[in-house]
Design a protein around this motif. Structure first.
Motif, PDB file in Angstrom:
ATOM      1  N   ASP A 130      45.641  47.417  43.673  1.00 47.72           N
ATOM      2  CA  ASP A 130      46.601  48.040  44.600  1.00 47.72           C
ATOM      3  C   ASP A 130      47.163  47.037  45.606  1.00 47.72           C
ATOM      4  O   ASP A 130      47.694  47.422  46.645  1.00 47.72           O
ATOM      5  CB  ASP A 130      45.966  49.240  45.323  1.00 47.72           C
ATOM      6  CG  ASP A 130      44.613  48.904  45.895  1.00 47.72           C
ATOM      7  OD1 ASP A 130      44.241  47.718  45.886  1.00 47.72           O
ATOM      8  OD2 ASP A 130      43.909  49.829  46.357  1.00 47.72           O
ATOM      9  N   THR A 131      47.038  45.756  45.316  1.00 46.89           N
ATOM     10  CA  THR A 131      47.584  44.661  46.120  1.00 46.89           C
ATOM     11  C   THR A 131      47.137  44.733  47.581  1.00 46.89           C
ATOM     12  O   THR A 131      47.907  44.473  48.486  1.00 46.89           O
ATOM     13  CB  THR A 131      49.131  44.632  46.040  1.00 46.89           C
ATOM     14  OG1 THR A 131      49.538  45.025  44.740  1.00 46.89           O
ATOM     15  CG2 THR A 131      49.671  43.231  46.270  1.00 46.89           C
ATOM     16  N   LYS A 132      45.881  45.097  47.809  1.00 44.95           N
ATOM     17  CA  LYS A 132      45.348  45.072  49.168  1.00 44.95           C
ATOM     18  C   LYS A 132      44.793  43.689  49.496  1.00 44.95           C
ATOM     19  O   LYS A 132      44.925  43.194  50.596  1.00 44.95           O
ATOM     20  CB  LYS A 132      44.211  46.098  49.300  1.00 44.95           C
ATOM     21  CG  LYS A 132      44.684  47.525  49.583  1.00 44.95           C
ATOM     22  CD  LYS A 132      43.562  48.310  50.264  1.00 44.95           C
ATOM     23  CE  LYS A 132      44.015  49.688  50.706  1.00 44.95           C
ATOM     24  NZ  LYS A 132      44.214  50.594  49.548  1.00 44.95           N
ATOM     25  N   HIS A 133      44.152  43.096  48.492  1.00 40.20           N
ATOM     26  CA  HIS A 133      43.475  41.817  48.717  1.00 40.20           C
ATOM     27  C   HIS A 133      43.991  40.745  47.764  1.00 40.20           C
ATOM     28  O   HIS A 133      44.427  41.040  46.669  1.00 40.20           O
ATOM     29  CB  HIS A 133      41.957  41.972  48.522  1.00 40.20           C
ATOM     30  CG  HIS A 133      41.347  42.952  49.448  1.00 40.20           C
ATOM     31  ND1 HIS A 133      40.536  43.990  49.038  1.00 40.20           N
ATOM     32  CD2 HIS A 133      41.451  43.073  50.789  1.00 40.20           C
ATOM     33  CE1 HIS A 133      40.160  44.701  50.087  1.00 40.20           C
ATOM     34  NE2 HIS A 133      40.709  44.161  51.163  1.00 40.20           N
ATOM     35  N   VAL A 134      43.893  39.514  48.241  1.00 36.79           N
ATOM     36  CA  VAL A 134      44.260  38.352  47.424  1.00 36.79           C
ATOM     37  C   VAL A 134      43.057  37.414  47.399  1.00 36.79           C
ATOM     38  O   VAL A 134      42.371  37.248  48.410  1.00 36.79           O
ATOM     39  CB  VAL A 134      45.485  37.622  48.033  1.00 36.79           C
ATOM     40  CG1 VAL A 134      45.864  36.412  47.195  1.00 36.79           C
ATOM     41  CG2 VAL A 134      46.659  38.575  48.142  1.00 36.79           C
ATOM     42  N   LEU A 135      42.814  36.832  46.234  1.00 40.14           N
ATOM     43  CA  LEU A 135      41.678  35.932  46.054  1.00 40.14           C
ATOM     44  C   LEU A 135      42.214  34.558  45.653  1.00 40.14           C
ATOM     45  O   LEU A 135      43.089  34.466  44.794  1.00 40.14           O
ATOM     46  CB  LEU A 135      40.788  36.495  44.942  1.00 40.14           C
ATOM     47  CG  LEU A 135      39.411  35.890  44.705  1.00 40.14           C
ATOM     48  CD1 LEU A 135      38.511  36.129  45.906  1.00 40.14           C
ATOM     49  CD2 LEU A 135      38.784  36.491  43.458  1.00 40.14           C
ATOM     50  N   THR A 136      41.714  33.510  46.293  1.00 37.62           N
ATOM     51  CA  THR A 136      42.158  32.156  45.923  1.00 37.62           C
ATOM     52  C   THR A 136      40.946  31.250  45.772  1.00 37.62           C
ATOM     53  O   THR A 136      39.947  31.406  46.477  1.00 37.62           O
ATOM     54  CB  THR A 136      43.087  31.541  46.996  1.00 37.62           C
ATOM     55  OG1 THR A 136      42.435  31.606  48.265  1.00 37.62           O
ATOM     56  CG2 THR A 136      44.406  32.265  47.072  1.00 37.62           C
ATOM     57  N   GLY A 137      41.051  30.308  44.848  1.00 42.05           N
ATOM     58  CA  GLY A 137      39.980  29.336  44.644  1.00 42.05           C
ATOM     59  C   GLY A 137      40.558  27.941  44.756  1.00 42.05           C
ATOM     60  O   GLY A 137      41.656  27.672  44.274  1.00 42.05           O
ATOM     61  N   CYS A 148      39.473  32.360  39.226  1.00 42.50           N
ATOM     62  CA  CYS A 148      38.941  33.482  39.995  1.00 42.50           C
ATOM     63  C   CYS A 148      39.655  34.755  39.573  1.00 42.50           C
ATOM     64  O   CYS A 148      40.748  34.694  39.001  1.00 42.50           O
ATOM     65  CB  CYS A 148      39.120  33.251  41.496  1.00 42.50           C
ATOM     66  SG  CYS A 148      40.846  33.170  42.021  1.00 42.50           S
ATOM     67  N   GLY A 149      39.053  35.904  39.846  1.00 47.14           N
ATOM     68  CA  GLY A 149      39.715  37.148  39.471  1.00 47.14           C
ATOM     69  C   GLY A 149      38.994  38.381  39.980  1.00 47.14           C
ATOM     70  O   GLY A 149      37.771  38.366  40.180  1.00 47.14           O
ATOM     71  N   PHE A 150      39.775  39.447  40.199  1.00 47.67           N
ATOM     72  CA  PHE A 150      39.222  40.761  40.532  1.00 47.67           C
ATOM     73  C   PHE A 150      39.003  41.541  39.243  1.00 47.67           C
ATOM     74  O   PHE A 150      39.787  41.412  38.307  1.00 47.67           O
ATOM     75  CB  PHE A 150      40.229  41.574  41.365  1.00 47.67           C
ATOM     76  CG  PHE A 150      40.430  41.084  42.759  1.00 47.67           C
ATOM     77  CD1 PHE A 150      39.572  41.465  43.779  1.00 47.67           C
ATOM     78  CD2 PHE A 150      41.490  40.255  43.072  1.00 47.67           C
ATOM     79  CE1 PHE A 150      39.778  41.030  45.080  1.00 47.67           C
ATOM     80  CE2 PHE A 150      41.702  39.811  44.372  1.00 47.67           C
ATOM     81  CZ  PHE A 150      40.845  40.209  45.378  1.00 47.67           C
ATOM     82  N   ASP A 151      37.964  42.378  39.240  1.00 46.63           N
ATOM     83  CA  ASP A 151      37.825  43.267  38.088  1.00 46.63           C
ATOM     84  C   ASP A 151      38.826  44.424  38.235  1.00 46.63           C
ATOM     85  O   ASP A 151      39.587  44.516  39.194  1.00 46.63           O
ATOM     86  CB  ASP A 151      36.393  43.778  37.944  1.00 46.63           C
ATOM     87  CG  ASP A 151      36.059  44.864  38.943  1.00 46.63           C
ATOM     88  OD1 ASP A 151      36.688  44.889  40.024  1.00 46.63           O
ATOM     89  OD2 ASP A 151      35.169  45.678  38.667  1.00 46.63           O
TER      90      ASP A 151
END
Length: 325
Positions: A63-70, A99-102
């Motif tokens: 739902d595009t609430k969070h962003v993950l970066t490596g 990196c990734g969200f499930d």
């Protein structure tokens, strides 16, 4: 097709990614900046500041609430998408490569490089448990002894992750137990990129052995091969046509010795079933490092070694195009 040119990075692009709706495009590069853009007009929405090294990977949740970066600064960071605030900082022993969200956005995974005497690990964190983040203690850590992971994605329903290795192997790791469920070796050299189809039943790999290949996500069965004469850095599947786009070029160190025309820096379109190339798009002044289809299939983007991201909206002819078998 006149592309929209996004100039927000000083160094070469490492990954570009759309969110699920496709209204935002996230771009990361070998500079410490993480940018987010409106995909419709290429306007820069904002930046996520905090990394101190090259950023290798980026992902946004459902739902595009969070962003993950490596990043190569030995950290994986979680951001609030809207405000740009850093929510979590996970320090690692070596550079974070993927990196990734499930599917649900609750569990994150990231893999670290094999360098400076440290092994390559895949770490899993549950964001619903704050103590894991605070203590930097993943609930599961899988060591990869043989060759390092160069690309990884979550499999269907978040039950496993699919990882591509430096040696060309593909592994499927269980997200519950961490054991290796399936191993195949169809590529002879490093796998640079893995991207899933819209319904997650298939995925395409891009490899240094000059091919991109299509696999079944559950069995890892090899189905199609798309051949070029240069290393393939990235490949993406169209959400609504049987099309696959490939981006690549030579190794960055060989670029200066050839002119742009010989450099083969076009994005190349192949038909998924027939494995035939049917179109090319020029534009970048160096190898293409990352390609992505918009979730509606009406446009695609590419990010290159030249530091530019180009958003291409397809002409009407593209949608009327029929393959004559």
């Amino acid at each position: 097709m006149k592309p929209i040119l996004l100039q927000g990075h000083e160094r070469s692009i490492t990954q570009i990614k759309y969110n699920r709706e496709g209204d935002l495009l996230f771009t990361v590069a070998k500079d410490p900046i993480v940018n987010v853009w409106y995909s419709v007009n290429g306007e820069r929405l904002g930046t996520y500041m905090g990394h101190t090294g090259a950023v290798w990977c980026v992902d946004a949740d459902w739902d595009t609430k969070h962003v993950l970066t490596g990043s190569a600064d030995n950290s994986c960071r979680l951001w609030d998408c809207e405000t740009g605030k850093q929510l979590a900082l996970l320090n690692t022993n070596s550079a974070v490569r993927t990196c990734g969200f499930d599917f649900g956005g609750n569990i994150i995974m990231f893999s670290t490089d094999k360098q400076m005497g440290y092994q390559c690990f895949v770490s899993f964190f549950d964001l619903r448990d704050p103590s894991q983040i605070d203590n930097n203690e993943p609930y599961m850590k899988i060591p990869c002894n043989d060759s390092k992971i160069t690309s990884a994605v979550w499999g269907p329903l978040g039950e496993c992750i699919i990882a591509g290795h430096e040696g060309g192997e593909l592994n499927q790791y269980s997200a519950k137990s961490g054991e290796v469920l399936v191993t195949v070796k169809e590529h002879s050299r490093q796998i640079n990129d893995i991207q899933l189809s819209r319904d997650m039943t298939m995925f395409v790999t891009a490899s240094k052995d000059n091919t991109a290949k299509l696999f079944d996500s559950t069995t890892l069965e090899h189905q199609k091969t798309f051949r070029t004469e240069r290393p393939v850095n990235s490949a993406a599947l169209s959400p609504n046509y049987d099309h696959v786009v490939l981006g690549g070029g030579q190794e960055a160190m060989d670029v200066t010795t050839t002119s742009t025309r010989i450099g083969k820096f076009e994005a190349r379109f192949f038909h998924l079933a027939i494995e035939e190339e049917f179109g090319r798009v020029k534009g970048h002044f160096g190898p293409i490092n990352s390609v992505a289809f918009h979730p509606d299939g009406k446009s695609y983007s590419s990010g290159g070694e030249d530091g530019y991201v180009r958003i291409h909206y397809f002409d009407p002819q593209y949608f009327e195009f029929e393959f004559e078998a």
